[in-house]
Design a protein around this motif. Structure first.
Motif, PDB file in Angstrom:
ATOM      1  N   SER A   9       0.846  -1.202   0.000  1.00 24.55           N
ATOM      2  CA  SER A   9       0.000   0.000   0.000  1.00 24.55           C
ATOM      3  C   SER A   9       0.877   1.246   0.000  1.00 24.55           C
TER       4      SER A   9
ATOM      5  N   THR B 228      -6.305  -7.014   4.670  1.00 21.62           N
ATOM      6  CA  THR B 228      -5.430  -7.701   5.623  1.00 21.62           C
ATOM      7  C   THR B 228      -6.242  -8.196   6.822  1.00 21.62           C
TER       8      THR B 228
ATOM      9  N   GLY C 255       1.336  -8.539   7.045  1.00 21.31           N
ATOM     10  CA  GLY C 255       0.050  -9.051   7.520  1.00 21.31           C
ATOM     11  C   GLY C 255       0.197 -10.432   8.140  1.00 21.31           C
TER      12      GLY C 255
ATOM     13  N   ASP D 171      -1.125 -12.023  -0.468  1.00 21.73           N
ATOM     14  CA  ASP D 171      -0.706 -10.656  -0.156  1.00 21.73           C
ATOM     15  C   ASP D 171      -1.046  -9.729  -1.334  1.00 21.73           C
TER      16      ASP D 171
ATOM     17  N   ARG E 230      -4.842  -9.211  -1.181  1.00 25.55           N
ATOM     18  CA  ARG E 230      -5.417  -8.402  -0.094  1.00 25.55           C
ATOM     19  C   ARG E 230      -4.982  -6.942  -0.172  1.00 25.55           C
TER      20      ARG E 230
HETATM   21  N1  ASP Z   1       0.968  -5.995   1.771  1.00 24.16           N
HETATM   22  C1  ASP Z   1      -0.086  -5.387   2.543  1.00 24.16           C
HETATM   23  C2  ASP Z   1      -0.163  -3.918   2.219  1.00 24.16           C
HETATM   24  O1  ASP Z   1       0.828  -3.304   1.927  1.00 24.16           O
HETATM   25  C3  ASP Z   1       0.110  -5.590   4.007  1.00 24.16           C
HETATM   26  C4  ASP Z   1      -0.036  -7.061   4.351  1.00 24.16           C
HETATM   27  O2  ASP Z   1      -1.183  -7.507   4.505  1.00 24.16           O
HETATM   28  O3  ASP Z   1       0.963  -7.777   4.433  1.00 24.16           O
HETATM   29  O4  ASP Z   1      -1.234  -3.362   2.223  1.00 24.16           O
END
Ligand code: ASP
Length: 501
Positions: free
Chosen positions: A352, A389, A434, A463, A466
């Motif tokens: 994100s 997540t 997450g 990942d 999500r």
């Molecule tokens: N990769 C996800 C994010 O950056 C975080 C995670 O759920 O590991 O939104």
């Protein structure tokens, strides 16, 4: 030939990347043993045994390639280790003085450095952008009451969507019961194969003492928070700085605000330039992921993965359109259309934070959100709001409980709603965290943490999935809040967004 728009090129990059990765997938039945000055390739083993002082320390089987490579990488005292390999024809051979055990790289992963540069560039922008835009955002919200109003609405909306997301996850996992579908031998194999990987994550000892969590949001040293990329601490520092810039004479605050405003604008222009390489970067990232992905594990964990994906789809295509309809006049189709690049970048980078610069630009240019709202709501959301997540953590917890034969009662399921919401807030907006924060949710309901060994193998793929609703929920909050303040401009889903082109 008509000139293709950037988003079309990104989608083409994504599809071609997946095809390229599938064609040039890494052979899962081949590894390379490297010695000091030479190497040799081993194919189609039946058993792959690590020996230390001639006694067996671990045996892997024919489709454990990833675990074999990881195990050797994490081994201490490699010089005492020998490998005994039983080949498909039943012959056995012992290998000594092996320096490393590697997968054999295919052309599918050769170009990944281009994708890595792209992700690093976006990450490079994320921290200064969060800091600068939140300072400017907080400072531009006329007074303290206004900050409290927007901040309260934002956090309230984030809490609402998180609880809804977790509820969807719990409904899906209790209905499908993927943990009960899994057979005993698959459980044992996964637990055995990934136990070391799981242990190393559990050792990172994430704790969710709520008081400790709140205390840790206050940075002792904001520069350290910036250097460490601790987003929650950066957000705290930036909002306070913005608020108190409003309290000092304009002659002093204006140059500071202009300075950060300049940084924020420069970062946005930079991201538009970086996006020029997005189609190629997305191609290389997806190609490498597909080429490296162990599809056999996806098969083993098919019901679990399907449950998570189904939950994420309900979140994205039922919950979000509903909220959009209740709180704004925007059509869901236009909302999604406007964010084509955002979706592709979130999916291919699983971050994100890396996607934030793109989300900010798109929210302002296409969704009609004024800068002062986007620059406040989005950085905050990127840090604390992770619906995808939270949903995934709820599903994973109940799945692991089902596999271990724990029946979670209603109180425990409600505990999951609370802890998953908090664990998602504490999840850093970067790949894979997450899974680490999931340990907190498992601990809260007494499900064995070692259970994460069951799901590590498909985490990379989930990942990616999500992260998409994680990011979408931030833009959703942005339009909802702008609309509630009567400040939402006209949506232009096709507004030119081709950076420098
Ligand atoms: N990769 C996800 C994010 O950056 C975080 C995670 O759920 O590991 O939104």
């Amino acid at each position: 030939m008509p000139k293709l728009q950037l988003h079309t090129k990104i989608v083409i990059g994504l599809i071609l990347g997946a095809i390229f990765g599938a064609i040039f997938a890494i052979n899962p039945n081949k590894v390379e043993l490297n010695y000091k000055d030479s190497s040799e390739q081993i194919e189609n083993w039946q058993e792959f045994t690590y020996l230390k002082k001639d006694s067996v320390v671990k045996t892997f089987y024919h489709d454990d390639q990833l675990a074999i490579v990881k195990y050797y990488k994490n081994l201490k005292d490699k010089k005492d280790v020998k490998l005994k390999i039983k080949l498909a024809d039943g012959t056995e051979k012992v290998f000594e003085n092996v320096v490393s055990v590697e997968k054999i790289k295919s052309i599918g992963v050769w170009f990944k450095p281009i994708g890595d540069i792209f992700v690093r560039l976006l990450n490079m922008i994320a921290v200064p952008l969060v800091l600068a835009s939140l300072i400017v955002g907080a400072a531009s919200l006329t007074d303290l009451k206004h900050v409290a109003k927007i901040g309260g609405k934002t956090l309230g909306f984030y809490a609402l969507t998180a609880v809804m997301a977790i509820t969807i996850g719990l409904l899906c996992v209790n209905f499908i019961q993927p943990g009960h579908i899994m057979d005993q031998s698959a459980k044992d194999r996964l637990l055995d194969t990934y136990q070391d990987d799981a242990k190393s994550r559990i050792e990172q000892n994430v704790s969710m003492n709520i008081v400790e969590f709140l205390v840790n949001i206050v940075p002792k040293n904001p520069f350290k928070a910036i250097a460490d990329g601790d987003f929650l601490q950066i957000v705290f520092f930036a909002i306070l700085t913005g608020i108190f810039l409003m309290q000092i004479p304009k002659a002093k605050s204006e140059p500071v605000i202009n300075f950060f405003s300049g940084i924020s604008d420069a970062m946005i222009v930079l991201v538009e330039k970086i996006m020029i390489i997005a189609p190629y970067a997305v191609f290389t990232l997806i190609a490498a992921t597909v080429a490296e992905f162990g599809f056999s594990i996806l098969k083993t964990l098919m019901w679990y993965s399907l449950t998570v994906v189904l939950g994420l789809l309900i979140l994205t295509f039922i919950e979000y359109p509903l909220l959009l309809k209740v709180f704004t006049k925007i059509k869901f189709r236009d909302f999604i259309r406007a964010q084509r690049q955002v979706l592709a970048v979130a999916f291919s980078t699983s971050s994100s934070a890396a996607t934030l610069p793109v989300t900010m630009d798109v929210c302002e240019k296409r969704l009609g959100v004024p800068n002062k709202i986007a620059s406040f709501v989005l950085p905050l959301g990127t840090t604390v709001n992770m619906d995808g997540t939270a949903l995934y953590q709820a599903v994973a917890t109940v799945f692991i409980a089902q596999v271990f034969g724990f029946e979670l009662n209603l109180t425990q399921q409600l505990t999951i709603v609370l802890t998953a919401a908090l664990a998602a807030v504490g999840t850093a907006p970067v790949p894979g965290v997450g899974l680490l924060m999931l340990i907190i949710v498992l601990k809260s309901v007494g499900v064995p943490e070692e259970g994460i060994a069951l799901i590590i193998g498909v985490d990379r793929f989930l990942d990616m999935c999500r992260t998409v609703p994680n990011v979408l929920a931030d833009s959703l909050a942005c339009v909802v809040i702008a609309s509630s303040e009567g400040e939402l401009g006209k949506i232009k889903p096709d507004a030119e967004y081709d950076g420098a082109m």
